[in-house]
Design an enzyme around this catalytic site. Structure first.
Site, mmCIF file in Angstrom:
data_model
loop_
_atom_site.group_PDB
_atom_site.id
_atom_site.type_symbol
_atom_site.label_atom_id
_atom_site.label_comp_id
_atom_site.label_asym_id
_atom_site.label_seq_id
_atom_site.Cartn_x
_atom_site.Cartn_y
_atom_site.Cartn_z
ATOM 1 N N ASP A 163 -3.063 3.422 3.084
ATOM 2 C CA ASP A 163 -3.157 4.462 2.049
ATOM 3 C C ASP A 163 -4.463 4.338 1.265
ATOM 4 O O ASP A 163 -4.889 5.282 0.616
ATOM 5 C CB ASP A 163 -1.980 4.345 1.074
ATOM 6 C CG ASP A 163 -0.675 4.770 1.732
ATOM 7 O OD1 ASP A 163 -0.707 5.716 2.534
ATOM 8 O OD2 ASP A 163 0.365 4.139 1.465
ATOM 9 N N ASN A 195 -2.140 -4.331 8.238
ATOM 10 C CA ASN A 195 -0.716 -4.562 7.942
ATOM 11 C C ASN A 195 -0.022 -5.153 9.170
ATOM 12 O O ASN A 195 -0.669 -5.377 10.195
ATOM 13 C CB ASN A 195 -0.055 -3.254 7.487
ATOM 14 C CG ASN A 195 -0.199 -2.172 8.539
ATOM 15 O OD1 ASN A 195 0.338 -2.277 9.636
ATOM 16 N ND2 ASN A 195 -0.957 -1.128 8.217
ATOM 17 N N LYS A 233 -21.775 -10.307 5.012
ATOM 18 C CA LYS A 233 -20.563 -11.023 4.593
ATOM 19 C C LYS A 233 -20.549 -11.193 3.060
ATOM 20 O O LYS A 233 -21.574 -11.589 2.481
ATOM 21 C CB LYS A 233 -20.531 -12.396 5.269
ATOM 22 C CG LYS A 233 -19.307 -13.180 4.958
ATOM 23 C CD LYS A 233 -19.357 -14.572 5.562
ATOM 24 C CE LYS A 233 -18.202 -15.394 5.012
ATOM 25 N NZ LYS A 233 -18.362 -16.819 5.298
ATOM 26 N N LYS A 236 9.957 12.586 1.358
ATOM 27 C CA LYS A 236 8.754 12.727 2.209
ATOM 28 C C LYS A 236 8.867 13.938 3.145
ATOM 29 O O LYS A 236 7.878 14.574 3.471
ATOM 30 C CB LYS A 236 8.523 11.457 3.034
ATOM 31 C CG LYS A 236 7.918 10.332 2.223
ATOM 32 C CD LYS A 236 7.772 9.047 3.002
ATOM 33 C CE LYS A 236 7.695 7.887 2.009
ATOM 34 N NZ LYS A 236 7.749 6.582 2.616
ATOM 35 N N PHE A 272 7.495 8.843 10.030
ATOM 36 C CA PHE A 272 8.318 7.657 9.807
ATOM 37 C C PHE A 272 8.234 7.296 8.333
ATOM 38 O O PHE A 272 7.291 7.696 7.649
ATOM 39 C CB PHE A 272 7.819 6.488 10.676
ATOM 40 C CG PHE A 272 8.463 6.451 12.022
ATOM 41 C CD1 PHE A 272 8.164 7.421 12.962
ATOM 42 C CD2 PHE A 272 9.380 5.462 12.341
ATOM 43 C CE1 PHE A 272 8.776 7.411 14.209
ATOM 44 C CE2 PHE A 272 9.996 5.439 13.587
ATOM 45 C CZ PHE A 272 9.691 6.409 14.516
ATOM 46 N N LYS A 329 5.796 16.437 2.653
ATOM 47 C CA LYS A 329 4.811 16.500 3.734
ATOM 48 C C LYS A 329 5.105 17.647 4.704
ATOM 49 O O LYS A 329 4.481 17.746 5.755
ATOM 50 C CB LYS A 329 4.754 15.157 4.467
ATOM 51 C CG LYS A 329 4.467 13.975 3.525
ATOM 52 C CD LYS A 329 3.945 12.762 4.247
ATOM 53 C CE LYS A 329 3.820 11.566 3.305
ATOM 54 N NZ LYS A 329 2.979 10.493 3.847
HETATM 55 N N1 CTP Z 1 1.055 8.430 6.819
HETATM 56 C C1 CTP Z 1 -0.040 9.207 7.134
HETATM 57 N N2 CTP Z 1 -1.226 9.004 6.497
HETATM 58 C C2 CTP Z 1 -1.340 8.056 5.539
HETATM 59 C C3 CTP Z 1 -0.209 7.261 5.216
HETATM 60 C C4 CTP Z 1 0.978 7.472 5.869
HETATM 61 O O1 CTP Z 1 0.052 10.074 8.000
HETATM 62 N N3 CTP Z 1 -2.507 7.871 4.955
HETATM 63 C C5 CTP Z 1 2.330 8.704 7.532
HETATM 64 C C6 CTP Z 1 2.922 7.523 8.277
HETATM 65 O O2 CTP Z 1 2.438 7.451 9.609
HETATM 66 C C7 CTP Z 1 4.399 7.858 8.228
HETATM 67 C C8 CTP Z 1 4.579 8.618 6.945
HETATM 68 O O3 CTP Z 1 3.266 9.056 6.565
HETATM 69 O O4 CTP Z 1 4.760 8.701 9.284
HETATM 70 C C9 CTP Z 1 5.153 7.858 5.798
HETATM 71 O O5 CTP Z 1 4.464 6.676 5.603
HETATM 72 P P1 CTP Z 1 4.897 5.644 4.465
HETATM 73 O O6 CTP Z 1 3.896 4.536 4.411
HETATM 74 O O7 CTP Z 1 6.346 5.268 4.597
HETATM 75 O O8 CTP Z 1 4.839 6.484 3.168
HETATM 76 P P2 CTP Z 1 3.654 7.098 2.379
HETATM 77 O O9 CTP Z 1 3.647 8.569 2.633
HETATM 78 O O10 CTP Z 1 2.388 6.368 2.655
HETATM 79 O O11 CTP Z 1 4.140 6.888 0.882
HETATM 80 P P3 CTP Z 1 4.384 5.510 0.080
HETATM 81 O O12 CTP Z 1 3.384 4.538 0.649
HETATM 82 O O13 CTP Z 1 4.147 5.888 -1.307
HETATM 83 O O14 CTP Z 1 5.802 5.128 0.378
#
Ligand code: CTP
Length: 399
Positions: free
Chosen positions: A280, A211, A290, A339, A325, A343
């Site tokens: 995620d 990303n 490859k 969140k 975040f 969490k």
């Molecule tokens: N995060 C994490 N582990 C993951 C994904 C995200 O610890 N596998 C943490 C990120 O570092 C951030 C927080 O979760 O502190 C929120 O991340 P964000 O991408 O905004 O949200 P998600 O929880 O992934 O939910 P969504 O993608 O559905 O918005």
């Protein structure tokens, strides 16, 4: 960052003395009140006038130098006891030997003796001189007595020798000072874990899913925590950033590697801030070779990664602060507040992706800090300033 701070530079007679003009100038630009004491030998390499022009302060060369202001003060005592930090760089073998043995026969060595502030000493000399067991013994003795040694760097030395003994880059010397005085050490004795940057999920030996995260927010958080005296572990995905000084860096690539490193560091952490953009999903399988293209479209089966923040929230110890975040393109506050609950975090820093001056790649951010006590909207500010506001808030939390 150094407004109201008084810094003393002690310059002794090594070729690198000329570099200290840049250090003085950088400190002045950070609003420090910079004072310089030189040894007579240092004047072979740079003049006192150079420092006087840059710092607007008198440069002292001799213990018996006086200015009208000194009528009531003894300069080596008022300077030695009146500054917030002393940096002796370059520190020659001679000056190191004198300080280590309590010899005070010039302005620099007499100024150091009464000082009570952090004293940083950067040995800088030919590599063979540095390796001399007597010099090494003197350095070890200085360390024992609480003087803080900045290790010289390696490279081409002015004498033609290749090796250790170079004065580190000016930026590093300034950072060393900032670490000691830029901020009150209100995180002293605490272990802070910060995650930063993107993760990379491999598809085959050549391709990854990643990303846009630059890591700037996480690196700024790590720097701010170090400035505040914390022991800092920075778990970082691939970035082009230099790790902040005084921070332990753990490099990772995948979300699984980040999970392993963060959860292990979190066992001793007082504060964990998850600023990383963690994938995620990861490819269900990683091809050994490859992946060759075929006619028509293709799709990639993905499986879920572990949610690190969720897992930290589940295992949270009493007194431990977990901060996450949240990046959203819509319903920022609503989704971010959800969140916090889901969490079991203590704070979520909500980060709009749609506002200019916020989010990925840029040096500024616009954050809303969400806690169980309410929300605080921060204006646009540098990521370092925003990091300090986050730690200010964390220190106010009643967990
Ligand atoms: N995060 C994490 N582990 C993951 C994904 C995200 O610890 N596998 C943490 C990120 O570092 C951030 C927080 O979760 O502190 C929120 O991340 P964000 O991408 O905004 O949200 P998600 O929880 O992934 O939910 P969504 O993608 O559905 O918005």
């Amino acid at each position: 960052m150094l407004e109201g701070k008084k810094i003393l530079l002690g310059v002794s007679g090594g070729i690198a003395a000329y570099k200290m003009a840049n250090v003085a100038s950088m400190l002045v630009k950070l609003h420090a009140d910079v004072h310089v004491v030189m040894t007579k030998n240092a004047t072979h390499f740079i003049t006192a006038q150079t420092f006087e022009v840059l710092t607007k302060n008198k440069v002292y060369l001799d213990t018996f130098d006086e200015t009208p202001d000194d009528k009531v003060h003894v300069p080596h005592i008022s300077l030695g006891t009146g500054v917030d930090c002393i940096l002796i760089a370059p520190a020659t073998a001679n000056v190191i030997g004198k300080i280590a043995n309590g010899i005070a026969d010039d302005m620099l060595t007499t100024t150091v003796l009464p000082a009570r502030c952090p004293i940083l000493i950067c040995p800088s000399m030919n590599g063979y001189m540095l390796e001399n067991p007597i010099v090494q013994d003197n350095i070890a003795k200085l360390k024992r007595f609480g003087y803080q040694i900045i290790e010289p760097s390696e490279g081409y030395l002015a004498c033609g020798y290749e090796g250790k003994g170079k004065l580190p880059k000016e930026e590093i010397l300034v950072e060393e000072i900032l670490l000691r005085v830029a901020h009150e050490h209100d995180l002293e004795g605490r272990h802070v874990v910060v995650s930063a940057g993107p993760t990379e999920e491999p598809l085959d030996p050549i391709r990854v899913i990643t990303n846009h995260s630059s890591g700037k927010m996480g690196y700024a958080l790590a720097k701010a925590a170090a400035y505040r005296g914390a022991k800092v572990t920075l778990v970082s995905g691939p970035t082009s950033l230099e790790p902040p000084l005084g921070v332990e860096l753990k490099k990772i690539h995948t979300a699984e590697e980040m999970y392993q490193q963060v959860t292990s560091a979190a066992e001793t952490a007082d504060i964990v801030v998850m600023a990383a953009a963690v994938a995620d999903y990861t490819p269900a399988t990683v091809a050994d070779q490859k992946i060759k293209k075929k006619d028509g479209d293709m799709s990639i089966p993905l499986k879920r990664t572990k949610d690190i923040l969720l897992s930290l929230g589940e295992k949270k110890r009493p007194g431990q602060v977990i901060c996450g975040f949240s990046m959203e393109t819509e319903k920022l506050l609503e989704n971010s507040a959800a969140k916090l609950e889901k969490k079991n975090a203590d704070m979520i820093c909500a980060n709009s992706l749609t506002q200019e001056g916020a989010g990925y790649q840029v040096d500024t951010n616009i954050l809303t800090l969400i806690t169980r006590d309410g929300t605080e909207q921060l204006p646009m500010m540098s990521k370092l300033e925003a990091s300090h506001r986050i730690f200010d808030k964390i220190l106010q939390l009643n967990v």
